[in-house]
Design a protein around this motif. Structure first.
Motif: not given
Length: 384
Positions: A210-217, A244-252
């Motif tokens: 899932g790390a490759f396919f996260l819907r992340s900005n 994976q954690v970094i891609r799983g959340m936006n900056e805010s």
């Protein structure tokens, strides 16, 4: 096996672009506003009724779906539903699939069966097949020869076995849906370029696809840069977990987590320290952070920065691990059976069976009510 992955990838070539169409003629608007034919209205009405009566959709969902697909007879949709029923999908599951992809009802039943047969032949059978179809119905809209087979072969070559490819797909079926050339292959190339060992890359594809396919900005390359800037070593698994954690959340969201820790005196350097020791600590909600820090600092009297060096302690279940064991710890400490709170980390971390033997059962002579107390805090029936 890597050669197999490369050959499979070559089969995933992009389809040629359709020839450019001539621009539409600028006909008078009245000519373009053709009223819907009676046959079209009849087909839509039949489609809506069929979707409600045979597929279990609500009238609203059926009406919305009828704008995507229409049919005048039940022959084709009946055959498609029979394919799903024969594979073990329940009426509720079929309804969900149809609601997500209504055009599935007019697809070829033979092609649909062929795709499902292929998945079964590779080891995805029974309820595992049902789970895959319900999780990502779009997999069945992919071409068998041009996508599903070469994508599976690529994964099998990369992971060096069909069984591991199946395991990765079960972890996240989207890995079978997406074109590997778009996300997976470029991301893997990036990991190789920054020195991540091949076995670590295979680990990520196998256990954390899932790390490759996260819907992340947060783009994959941006996440790699941030992880390296924080000091994560590409040679270690924590580097991949951090991605994976970094891609799983936006900056805010990240800033809110930092602020939640900051209320307990942590600096940004302290947050990074905890994150480097266990990247999962940043996946906790702000309310969980507040609750665990409250009990560790205000109840147990620990220094807030003590927790920055032991972030795994914070990630334990508050109700099933931290609170019940803290009450046992407090009794043992008061009776001199434990000398210092420095042993708290190990006290919380030991497996349940060992904890019961070493800290509860072994001390019933000195603290007869210990088991009842522990069961009460765990929400269990007290022992008689």
């Amino acid at each position: 096996m890597l050669g197999l992955a490369r050959r499979a990838l070559l089969r995933l070539g992009a389809s040629p672009l359709p020839p450019q169409q001539a621009p539409p003629l600028h006909l008078p608007s009245l000519l373009l506003r053709r009223p819907a034919s009676s046959s079209s209205k009849k087909a839509q009405s039949f489609t809506v009724s069929y979707l409600v009566d045979s597929c279990g959709l609500s009238p609203e969902s059926a009406l919305a779906a009828s704008k995507t697909v229409q049919f005048a007879t039940p022959s084709r949709p009946d055959s498609v539903l029979e394919v799903f029923r024969n594979r073990g999908l329940s009426p509720t599951q079929i309804s969900y699939v149809v609601r997500r992809y209504p055009r599935m009802l007019v697809s070829s039943p033979d092609n649909l069966s062929a795709k499902l047969d292929f998945l079964c032949s590779r080891g995805i059978t029974g309820q595992e097949l049902v789970k895959l179809v319900v999780a990502v119905p779009g997999v069945l809209t992919r071409s068998l020869g041009n996508h599903l087979i070469p994508t599976f072969e690529y994964l099998s070559g990369l992971l060096q076995s069909d069984a591991k490819a199946v395991k990765s797909i079960k972890k996240n079926p989207r890995i079978l849906y997406h074109d590997p050339k778009v996300l997976l292959v470029p991301s893997i190339a990036m990991l190789r370029d920054c020195g991540v060992p091949e076995e670590k890359i295979r680990w990520l594809v196998l256990f954390q696809p899932g790390a490759f396919f996260l819907r992340s900005n947060v783009r994959f390359d941006e996440a790699v840069g941030r992880a390296k800037a924080m000091g994560f070593d590409p040679l270690r698994t924590n580097f991949l977990l951090a991605l994976q954690v970094i891609r799983g959340m936006n900056e805010s969201t990240w800033r809110r987590k930092v602020d939640a820790f900051g209320k307990w005196g942590w600096s940004e350097e302290d947050v990074v320290l905890a994150f480097k020791r266990n990247p999962g600590c940043m996946t906790m909600s702000e309310s969980k952070i507040a609750a665990v820090m409250d009990i560790f600092v205000n109840e147990m009297g620990l220094d807030p920065l003590y927790m920055a060096r032991r972030p795994t302690m914070m990630m334990l279940s508050l109700q099933k691990r931290i609170v019940p064991r803290w009450y046992v710890f407090r009794v043992l400490l008061s009776k001199g059976l434990i000398r210092t709170t420095r042993s708290l980390s190990g006290f919380l971390g030991v497996p349940e069976k060992l904890f019961m033997e070493k800290f509860v059962t072994a001390n019933l002579g000195e603290a007869p009510d210990l088991l009842n107390l522990y069961n009460e805090k765990m929400g269990l029936t007290c022992a008689s």
